[in-house]
Structures are given as C-alpha cells and as structure tokens.
Design an enzyme around this catalytic site. Structure first.
Site, PDB file in Angstrom:
ATOM      1  N   GLY A 170       2.810 -36.771 -64.055  1.00 33.10           N
ATOM      2  CA  GLY A 170       4.340 -36.487 -63.717  1.00 33.10           C
ATOM      3  C   GLY A 170       4.554 -35.889 -62.345  1.00 33.10           C
ATOM      4  O   GLY A 170       3.518 -36.064 -61.583  1.00 33.10           O
ATOM      5  N   SER A 171       5.574 -35.034 -62.412  1.00 29.18           N
ATOM      6  CA  SER A 171       6.026 -34.343 -61.104  1.00 29.18           C
ATOM      7  C   SER A 171       5.000 -33.308 -60.829  1.00 29.18           C
ATOM      8  O   SER A 171       5.058 -32.901 -59.390  1.00 29.18           O
ATOM      9  CB  SER A 171       7.289 -33.631 -61.252  1.00 29.18           C
TER      10      SER A 171
END
Length: 501
Positions: free
Chosen positions: A291-292
């Site tokens: 993810g981020s």
C-alpha cells in the site's frame, strides 16, 4: 617278519604324528582367524548380544538476549522406560502407569507385553508424575533423566526462538537454524545382560569432548523492547479486532533486529494441539501488498534520478485519474488539486504518486525496487524467509507502473519493508538484517562474532535526508496522515499505509 612289523609300526607313528600336526596347524589357523582376523568383528557381536545401549539426548546450548537474559535453557526432566521382561503383571502395570501418565492403557499394555528388554513409555514428564511413578514402584518400570528445553518467558519471542522435538533437534526458528551450534554430544545409558537377557548393571557413558561441543547463542534482541512491542501489538490487535499483527524494531545503522513480534502468539513450552499456522513467523514468510508505505521508495528513486525536485507540483485530478481502463482514486475518496512532492507524501496521494512514476518510467522504477531489496530475500538468519513477489518489468502493462507507485500489484514481506525503510534512515545504505549477535562457548566467551553487513548504497545521503524530512512531516504536521504517531519532543519519521494480503 620282525623287520616288516617294525616298518609298519614306524609308518603308523608317522601317520599319527602327521595327523596331529595337521590338526594342530588347523587349530592354530582357526585361532589366528578368530583372534586376529575376525577379532574385532566378533567382539562387537558379543558386546551387542550381552549389552543394551540407550542413547540419551544431549543438553542444548543456552540462548541469550543482547543483555545476557536467558531466553531458552535446558532443564533435567524424568522420562519413563520399561523392561517388559521384568514386568510381572503387564495388565495391572499398564493400568497403573496409564493412569499416572494420562496414556491409553491398551497402548501401554501392548508395549509391556512385548517380548523385548526395553521400551519408552513417556518422555520428559512433570515432577508430579515423577513422584507418582516412584510411589507406584512398578517392577520393570524405571526413570531416566533427560534434558528438556524450557523457555522461561513463555510466549515472549516464541516465533523467533522456535522449539525442539522429542529428539532434542530444532524444528522451528533459531532452534532449527542454529541446531548444529546448539546441540551437544549424546550420553549413552548402557547395561549388561546375562544369557537370559536379564539386566545386570547400569553404566552412563559420555564422550570426552561432549562438554565443549554445544555452544550458546547471543542475540541482537533486547528482551525489554521485545516485551513492550509484544504487549502493545497485542493490545492493538484486540482493539482493532484484527486477525493478527506484525511488528519489527531494527537498528537502521547496523541491521540488528531489536524486536520481532507476531500476533497471535504461542507458548513453545507446550505446542501440543497447535497447527503450523500458529507458529509460522509471518514477518518473514508472508508477503502482502504494501500500500502507501511503498510511496517513499518511489519518491526517493525519482529524486535520485533527478526526474523530479522536492518543490515540483503535480495536478492530482481532484480525486479521479483514468489510466487505460482503470480509474485511480485517492484513499477515503479525498480530492486534491495541485500538490508538491512533499505534500504528495504528507497526504499520501495515489494520483500524485502515479504521475511521479509515469514521469520516471517503469525501467528506472523497477531498477530501484530491486535496489531497495524487494523481490529477493534479505538473508536474515531465520528459516523460511520468502522473497515476496515482484513481476519482471517486461510483464508490466500500462497501468502497472502507476499501481505499483502506491503499493498495489507488488507484494513484500515485513522484513523487506523495514530493511528498505531503514536504508532511507541510514543515509541511503541498505544493511542486511540479522538476529544472532555471536556464538559463545560454555564459559560464555565469544568464539564467533557477527558484524553489520552493508548490502549496497541505494540512494545518496542527500536524497535520503530529503526523504526523511518529508516523512517527518507525515507524522509531525497537524494535517499529516501519520499524526497519531507523533511523540512530544521526539522527531519521528514515518509513513502510513493500508495493505492488502
């Protein structure tokens, strides 16, 4: 006639002499064969017929944390054996022993009624069971001392330490990885038998070098930090209603692992009834979409390649950005206009990250993904490490570059992720993570010391410092996505992310 009689007598004497001479030579030859040519073989055969040898497992070395706290030790425990030939009433004896040890009486009876001189009934029993066996005083049943592995802190660092089997060999974790260093030489319990197989006397035999063969492990783990990490991780998992969680504490300058925790935990002192899923060290075996948390590596790569500058601005399409047949949105349906590179990290913009990746190009991006260590094992000294999943750049389609920019379409392990983040914190130098600090002898003198290992320089110190400052905004700024991790009077750099397994 007399002369002829004398000749016959002389002939008979010579023949008798020759007969006894040949017989003597044959006896001498046979004795030479038995005593010299086949002596050792026959000696071994006789010894095997008149003695019984039981090999007892050796004590294993101690595992210490970096401060000398014992994490794994060996204690002596009783095991129950039997000589079925000495058991007077197998049916009665099997019921008594089965009741004390919590065993199936039929299985015990089968062992006690077998035509042999030795069998195991139970290994490494509790002190209470030992007392009950002694009190029962069953003829033909006796106790033997064996080392038992014991973990004083129970669940603490269980996924790291692992555990051993009945034969005292490591089956998981450090116990398995460093089994050859931890294990010593076995003792032999030997007893003589008469012609009917009855036991005459016992003798314990130990090899001359056994004392110095097993060694102790000194870990990089700090027992106090490990306890705090496990405690807070468990609270967080319960609070969020999560299925599990991972946490790793690593010294970015050396690669030393100070703590590594998995939830849900287990007690290595009692693994009966547990499945391998419970003791799997997910921090190194499982991989997931980061993810981020992957965005700092994209920004670091783009800055290093000089395709962007920190003050560059990117239009973030007010929350909707179409690439090929996909529409990229911001997390939580946020809508951003124009953001600087620093703000793209601070607000964790997916669209801003996708545009940076497009500007850099997939080949350069892929190159830095590999440089940060993704797609290959870190080499940490634990068994079962996975290399994650990074598809070759030739297999990327148009949308992949943008999706991987915010951590989708790529899978990493927790140990890979913290190693890569630590490279940014360490002036761009990627270090090899490790758990064992050294190996010590029985007098706790280090015989082998493991030192920090540099893997490679991934980015320049200038870029590393720049990205670190941006990540400090993520936590320190009031509108940063990581503001909940802020600590008063402590500079904290970090990055939030929602991962997908």
């Amino acid at each position: 006639m007399a002369i002829e009689s004398k000749k016959r007598m002389k002939f008979r004497i010579i023949m008798i002499f020759m007969f006894f001479f040949v017989l003597f030579v044959a006896l001498i030859s046979r004795a030479f064969q038995l005593q010299v040519l086949s002596g050792q073989k026959l000696k071994k055969l006789a010894t095997r017929q008149h003695t019984t040898v039981l090999q007892l497992q050796p004590e294993r070395g101690i595992i210490y944390d970096r401060n000398g706290e014992k994490l794994a030790i060996s204690i002596m425990a009783d095991s129950v054996c039997a000589d079925p030939s000495k058991v007077i009433d197998p049916a009665k004896a099997s019921k008594q022993i089965a009741y004390i040890l919590g065993l199936d009486s039929q299985a015990v009876y089968k062992k006690l009624s077998a035509p042999r001189n030795f069998c195991w009934l139970a290994r490494r029993i509790s002190p209470e069971q030992t007392a009950a066996v002694v009190k029962a005083d069953v003829e033909g049943v006796f106790l033997v001392k064996e080392p038992k592995r014991f973990y004083p802190n129970g669940e603490l660092a269980a996924h790291l330490l692992g555990f051993v089997g009945l034969d005292a060999s490591g089956l998981e974790g450090l116990e398995k990885k460093y089994n050859d260093s931890l294990v010593g030489s076995p003792e032999k319990l030997e007893w003589a038998r008469d012609a009917k197989g009855k036991k005459l006397f016992l003798r314990v035999e130990k090899t001359q070098t056994a004392k110095n063969e097993n060694t102790n492990l000194v870990l990089t783990i700090d027992n106090r930090i490990q306890y705090l990490v496990e405690t807070h991780l468990k609270e967080a998992v319960i609070e969020k209603g999560a299925k599990g969680g991972l946490a790793i504490v690593m010294d970015p300058k050396t690669g030393e692992i100070l703590a590594l925790a998995n939830q849900i935990g287990f007690n290595p002192n009692n693994i009966q009834g547990l499945s391998p899923e419970r003791w799997r060290n997910r921090a190194i075996t499982d991989y997931y979409d980061p993810g981020s948390t992957f965005k700092p590596f994209l920004v670091a790569a783009a800055l290093e390649e000089k395709v962007i500058r920190e003050q560059d601005r990117f239009f973030c399409e007010n929350g909707n950005y179409r690439i090929a047949d996909r529409v990229i949105h911001e997390a939580n349906r946020k809508r951003y206009g124009t953001l600087t590179v620093r703000e793209i990290l601070k607000y964790s913009s997916n669209i801003g990250s996708a545009k940076i990746a497009q500007k850099m190009g997939k080949e350069k991006f892929y190159n830095y993904i590999q440089k940060f260590g993704f797609g290959s094992k870190t080499g940490i000294d634990l068994p079962g490490e996975s290399s994650g999943l990074v598809r070759p750049v030739r297999d990327w389609v148009k949308v992949d570059t943008s999706m991987i920019a915010f951590g989708q379409g790529i899978s990493v392990t927790a140990i890979q992720l913290i190693s890569a983040v630590s490279a940014i914190a360490n002036n761009g130098v990627l270090m090899k993570p490790y758990i064992v600090r050294g190996i010590a002898d029985q007098d706790n003198r280090l015989v082998k010391l493991y030192t920090p290992t540099v893997v490679r320089q991934v980015i320049s110190p200038r870029v590393a410092k720049s990205v670190t400052n941006m990540l400090m905004d993520v936590v320190g700024a009031e509108d940063g996505t990581g503001k909940n991790a802020k600590i008063v009077n402590v500079a904290v750099a970090g990055k939030t992310g929602t991962s997908q397994k």
